[in-house]
Design a protein around this motif. Structure first.
Motif, PDB file in Angstrom:
ATOM      1  N   LEU A  92       0.843  -1.190   0.000  1.00  0.00           N
ATOM      2  CA  LEU A  92       0.000   0.000   0.000  1.00  0.00           C
ATOM      3  C   LEU A  92       0.882   1.245   0.000  1.00  0.00           C
ATOM      4  O   LEU A  92       2.099   1.162   0.200  1.00  0.00           O
ATOM      5  CB  LEU A  92      -0.929   0.002   1.221  1.00  0.00           C
ATOM      6  CG  LEU A  92      -1.924  -1.161   1.319  1.00  0.00           C
ATOM      7  CD1 LEU A  92      -2.702  -1.090   2.624  1.00  0.00           C
ATOM      8  CD2 LEU A  92      -2.880  -1.167   0.134  1.00  0.00           C
ATOM      9  N   TYR A  93       0.240   2.404  -0.190  1.00  0.00           N
ATOM     10  CA  TYR A  93       0.984   3.649  -0.373  1.00  0.00           C
ATOM     11  C   TYR A  93       0.500   4.715   0.613  1.00  0.00           C
ATOM     12  O   TYR A  93      -0.696   4.838   0.870  1.00  0.00           O
ATOM     13  CB  TYR A  93       0.817   4.159  -1.807  1.00  0.00           C
ATOM     14  CG  TYR A  93       1.099   3.104  -2.845  1.00  0.00           C
ATOM     15  CD1 TYR A  93       2.400   2.800  -3.220  1.00  0.00           C
ATOM     16  CD2 TYR A  93       0.061   2.378  -3.435  1.00  0.00           C
ATOM     17  CE1 TYR A  93       2.668   1.815  -4.164  1.00  0.00           C
ATOM     18  CE2 TYR A  93       0.313   1.397  -4.377  1.00  0.00           C
ATOM     19  CZ  TYR A  93       1.614   1.114  -4.736  1.00  0.00           C
ATOM     20  OH  TYR A  93       1.872   0.136  -5.660  1.00  0.00           O
ATOM     21  N   HIS A  94       1.465   5.451   1.130  1.00  0.00           N
ATOM     22  CA  HIS A  94       1.175   6.569   2.034  1.00  0.00           C
ATOM     23  C   HIS A  94       1.868   7.804   1.472  1.00  0.00           C
ATOM     24  O   HIS A  94       3.085   7.806   1.282  1.00  0.00           O
ATOM     25  CB  HIS A  94       1.688   6.262   3.444  1.00  0.00           C
ATOM     26  CG  HIS A  94       1.439   7.362   4.431  1.00  0.00           C
ATOM     27  ND1 HIS A  94       0.252   7.487   5.121  1.00  0.00           N
ATOM     28  CD2 HIS A  94       2.224   8.400   4.835  1.00  0.00           C
ATOM     29  CE1 HIS A  94       0.318   8.541   5.918  1.00  0.00           C
ATOM     30  NE2 HIS A  94       1.503   9.117   5.755  1.00  0.00           N
ATOM     31  N   VAL A  95       1.097   8.852   1.197  1.00  0.00           N
ATOM     32  CA  VAL A  95       1.641  10.073   0.595  1.00  0.00           C
ATOM     33  C   VAL A  95       1.749  11.163   1.650  1.00  0.00           C
ATOM     34  O   VAL A  95       0.825  11.380   2.436  1.00  0.00           O
ATOM     35  CB  VAL A  95       0.753  10.551  -0.573  1.00  0.00           C
ATOM     36  CG1 VAL A  95       1.221  11.913  -1.082  1.00  0.00           C
ATOM     37  CG2 VAL A  95       0.781   9.540  -1.710  1.00  0.00           C
ATOM     38  N   THR A  96       2.886  11.830   1.651  1.00  0.00           N
ATOM     39  CA  THR A  96       3.093  12.954   2.557  1.00  0.00           C
ATOM     40  C   THR A  96       4.137  13.881   1.941  1.00  0.00           C
ATOM     41  O   THR A  96       4.629  13.628   0.837  1.00  0.00           O
ATOM     42  CB  THR A  96       3.541  12.471   3.950  1.00  0.00           C
ATOM     43  OG1 THR A  96       3.626  13.579   4.842  1.00  0.00           O
ATOM     44  CG2 THR A  96       4.896  11.786   3.882  1.00  0.00           C
ATOM     45  N   ALA A 132      -4.284   8.586  -3.172  1.00  0.00           N
ATOM     46  CA  ALA A 132      -3.517   9.038  -2.011  1.00  0.00           C
ATOM     47  C   ALA A 132      -2.947  10.426  -2.240  1.00  0.00           C
ATOM     48  O   ALA A 132      -2.969  11.283  -1.346  1.00  0.00           O
ATOM     49  CB  ALA A 132      -2.394   8.041  -1.717  1.00  0.00           C
ATOM     50  N   ASN A 133      -2.441  10.691  -3.442  1.00  0.00           N
ATOM     51  CA  ASN A 133      -1.877  12.002  -3.749  1.00  0.00           C
ATOM     52  C   ASN A 133      -2.954  13.081  -3.760  1.00  0.00           C
ATOM     53  O   ASN A 133      -2.755  14.178  -3.239  1.00  0.00           O
ATOM     54  CB  ASN A 133      -1.183  11.952  -5.109  1.00  0.00           C
ATOM     55  CG  ASN A 133      -0.719  13.316  -5.575  1.00  0.00           C
ATOM     56  OD1 ASN A 133       0.245  13.872  -5.069  1.00  0.00           O
ATOM     57  ND2 ASN A 133      -1.425  13.879  -6.550  1.00  0.00           N
ATOM     58  N   ASN A 144       6.845  19.414  -3.071  1.00  0.00           N
ATOM     59  CA  ASN A 144       7.773  18.282  -2.993  1.00  0.00           C
ATOM     60  C   ASN A 144       7.177  17.208  -2.089  1.00  0.00           C
ATOM     61  O   ASN A 144       7.034  17.401  -0.885  1.00  0.00           O
ATOM     62  CB  ASN A 144       9.124  18.739  -2.448  1.00  0.00           C
ATOM     63  CG  ASN A 144       9.802  19.721  -3.376  1.00  0.00           C
ATOM     64  OD1 ASN A 144       9.739  19.572  -4.591  1.00  0.00           O
ATOM     65  ND2 ASN A 144      10.441  20.733  -2.819  1.00  0.00           N
ATOM     66  N   ARG A 145       6.854  16.083  -2.698  1.00  0.00           N
ATOM     67  CA  ARG A 145       6.138  15.052  -1.960  1.00  0.00           C
ATOM     68  C   ARG A 145       6.831  13.699  -2.113  1.00  0.00           C
ATOM     69  O   ARG A 145       7.715  13.522  -2.966  1.00  0.00           O
ATOM     70  CB  ARG A 145       4.689  14.957  -2.451  1.00  0.00           C
ATOM     71  CG  ARG A 145       3.982  16.302  -2.501  1.00  0.00           C
ATOM     72  CD  ARG A 145       2.524  16.161  -2.829  1.00  0.00           C
ATOM     73  NE  ARG A 145       1.763  15.643  -1.706  1.00  0.00           N
ATOM     74  CZ  ARG A 145       1.349  16.382  -0.679  1.00  0.00           C
ATOM     75  NH1 ARG A 145       1.623  17.669  -0.652  1.00  0.00           N
ATOM     76  NH2 ARG A 145       0.660  15.848   0.298  1.00  0.00           N
ATOM     77  N   VAL A 146       6.412  12.758  -1.293  1.00  0.00           N
ATOM     78  CA  VAL A 146       6.941  11.399  -1.382  1.00  0.00           C
ATOM     79  C   VAL A 146       5.791  10.403  -1.276  1.00  0.00           C
ATOM     80  O   VAL A 146       4.805  10.646  -0.580  1.00  0.00           O
ATOM     81  CB  VAL A 146       7.979  11.089  -0.273  1.00  0.00           C
ATOM     82  CG1 VAL A 146       9.236  11.900  -0.474  1.00  0.00           C
ATOM     83  CG2 VAL A 146       7.399  11.318   1.112  1.00  0.00           C
ATOM     84  N   ILE A 147       5.948   9.320  -1.998  1.00  0.00           N
ATOM     85  CA  ILE A 147       5.067   8.163  -1.830  1.00  0.00           C
ATOM     86  C   ILE A 147       5.866   7.121  -1.060  1.00  0.00           C
ATOM     87  O   ILE A 147       6.885   6.632  -1.548  1.00  0.00           O
ATOM     88  CB  ILE A 147       4.619   7.585  -3.181  1.00  0.00           C
ATOM     89  CG1 ILE A 147       3.876   8.634  -4.000  1.00  0.00           C
ATOM     90  CG2 ILE A 147       3.736   6.354  -2.980  1.00  0.00           C
ATOM     91  CD1 ILE A 147       3.569   8.188  -5.427  1.00  0.00           C
ATOM     92  N   GLU A 207      -2.275  22.862  -8.798  1.00  0.00           N
ATOM     93  CA  GLU A 207      -3.163  22.918  -9.962  1.00  0.00           C
ATOM     94  C   GLU A 207      -3.117  21.644 -10.801  1.00  0.00           C
ATOM     95  O   GLU A 207      -4.000  21.403 -11.626  1.00  0.00           O
ATOM     96  CB  GLU A 207      -2.814  24.123 -10.842  1.00  0.00           C
ATOM     97  CG  GLU A 207      -1.377  24.158 -11.322  1.00  0.00           C
ATOM     98  CD  GLU A 207      -0.474  24.943 -10.387  1.00  0.00           C
ATOM     99  OE1 GLU A 207       0.586  25.401 -10.833  1.00  0.00           O
ATOM    100  OE2 GLU A 207      -0.840  25.086  -9.196  1.00  0.00           O
ATOM    101  N   ASP A 208      -2.093  20.811 -10.579  1.00  0.00           N
ATOM    102  CA  ASP A 208      -1.992  19.562 -11.337  1.00  0.00           C
ATOM    103  C   ASP A 208      -3.056  18.550 -10.942  1.00  0.00           C
ATOM    104  O   ASP A 208      -3.235  17.536 -11.625  1.00  0.00           O
ATOM    105  CB  ASP A 208      -0.607  18.933 -11.142  1.00  0.00           C
ATOM    106  CG  ASP A 208       0.493  19.754 -11.789  1.00  0.00           C
ATOM    107  OD1 ASP A 208       0.166  20.598 -12.638  1.00  0.00           O
ATOM    108  OD2 ASP A 208       1.669  19.554 -11.441  1.00  0.00           O
ATOM    109  N   LEU A 209      -3.749  18.808  -9.846  1.00  0.00           N
ATOM    110  CA  LEU A 209      -4.766  17.865  -9.384  1.00  0.00           C
ATOM    111  C   LEU A 209      -5.899  17.698 -10.385  1.00  0.00           C
ATOM    112  O   LEU A 209      -6.657  16.732 -10.315  1.00  0.00           O
ATOM    113  CB  LEU A 209      -5.340  18.319  -8.039  1.00  0.00           C
ATOM    114  CG  LEU A 209      -4.370  18.315  -6.856  1.00  0.00           C
ATOM    115  CD1 LEU A 209      -5.078  18.768  -5.600  1.00  0.00           C
ATOM    116  CD2 LEU A 209      -3.770  16.941  -6.657  1.00  0.00           C
ATOM    117  N   CYS A 210      -6.027  18.645 -11.308  1.00  0.00           N
ATOM    118  CA  CYS A 210      -7.074  18.526 -12.331  1.00  0.00           C
ATOM    119  C   CYS A 210      -6.872  17.290 -13.201  1.00  0.00           C
ATOM    120  O   CYS A 210      -7.807  16.830 -13.854  1.00  0.00           O
ATOM    121  CB  CYS A 210      -7.087  19.775 -13.211  1.00  0.00           C
ATOM    122  SG  CYS A 210      -7.494  21.288 -12.326  1.00  0.00           S
TER     123      CYS A 210
END
Length: 315
Positions: A92-96, A132-133, A144-147, A207-210
């Motif tokens: 599974l994945y956890h994004v933070t 998750a993102n 700047n994020r990590v999975i 804005e990339d969430l689109c």
């Protein structure tokens, strides 16, 4: 005290060996850095898994986690759970954010620090990186994020209904995991029932969430949606694109080098095999020559003896 420290060292060393086998990489040790570069094979494997549900993710790099003591406790917890139930081990994945991610890797993902608890007051994971993102962006604006790719133990699941998960601190009955109604979110409540294995670094502007499959014009951040539904065409980050192209070129070059090295090794093997066969033929030829010479000597001695015998009869 010394004996206890000795047992702890042996335990950590054993966990390091098990972690090495799992990663199929170079030998880990307790003194190894927390994060290290993973193998080319593992990097491609993790990248493919992330892009399966998060195809527009622009990955910067992928590192593997070296936490043998945490992994050892995870294996002990796994054995303990297997004594009571059938246990699934799933990825599974956890994004933070990157800043929080490093702290989580050092100290472990702490369910006690949970602030948003729609499906339970525990550590939330998802089997969908895009999901998750998307929902991680509501809690932070950091690009700047990590999975964090984790292996998670799941035995008994309980599906959250309505708002029953907001104040849920302990799963009901014998459940160890709560899941969202759509099956995308897994919440864990106990330490060492999950263990980080890899970290995927990437950048994602708000804005990339689109581009997300879960964006419908109503559930996006206010800075994107406003009061009306809009369509946003994201601007390609040329720097990241260039870095990705450079990484692809490096990977292609590495593949070519590996192929060339394999070809060289195969040629050397064939040469060695040919030399071995030639040496064997020479050795057999030498033995045959020696045998022929021995037979000739025997025949010559027999003829000489026969001549001597004939001479004696004449006299």
């Amino acid at each position: 005290m010394h004996g206890q420290r000795r047992r702890s060292t042996l335990y950590t060393d054993h966990a390091s060996r098990l972690l090495t086998e799992r990663h199929c990489s170079d030998q880990f040790s307790p003194s190894s850095p927390l994060l290290s570069q993973c193998s080319h094979y593992k990097e491609e494997q993790i990248e493919a898994q992330v892009h399966k549900t998060f195809p527009w993710c622009q990955i910067d790099k992928i590192s593997q986690v070296n936490q043998p003591s945490m992994y050892g406790m995870y294996l002990l917890r796994k054995k303990e759970m297997q004594l009571q139930n059938f246990v699934q081990e799933i990825q599974l994945y956890h994004v933070t954010t990157q800043s929080k991610g490093i702290t989580s890797l050092k100290n472990g993902l702490n369910w006690r620090l949970t602030k948003r608890s729609k499906f339970g007051r525990g550590v939330s994971f998802s089997d969908d990186c895009d999901y998750a993102n998307f929902y991680a962006h509501f809690s932070s604006r950091e690009d700047n994020r990590v999975i964090i790719v984790c292996t998670v133990l799941v035995a008994n699941k309980w599906t959250v209904k309505g708002n029953s998960g907001k104040d849920l601190e302990v799963p009901p009955e014998t459940a160890d995991t709560t899941i969202s109604p759509n099956g995308r979110v897994y919440v864990k409540y106990n330490d060492y029932e999950f263990c980080p294995m890899f970290v995927v670094y990437y950048r994602c502007k708000h804005e990339d969430l689109c581009q997300s499959r879960y964006f419908n014009g109503k559930n996006g951040p206010q800075s994107i949606v406003g009061k009306a539904k809009i369509k946003y065409v994201p601007v390609v980050d040329t720097k990241l694109q260039k870095q990705k192209e450079e990484r692809q070129q490096e990977q292609q070059l590495l593949k070519q080098q590996i192929q060339w090295k394999s070809q060289q090794q195969e040629e050397q093997r064939l040469q060695q095999e040919q030399k071995r066969q030639e040496d064997q033929w020479r050795w057999q030829w030498k033995l045959q020559q020696e045998e022929n010479q021995r037979l000739q000597r025997i025949q010559q001695e027999q003829r000489q003896q026969q001549q001597n015998n004939n001479g004696c009869l004449i006299l």
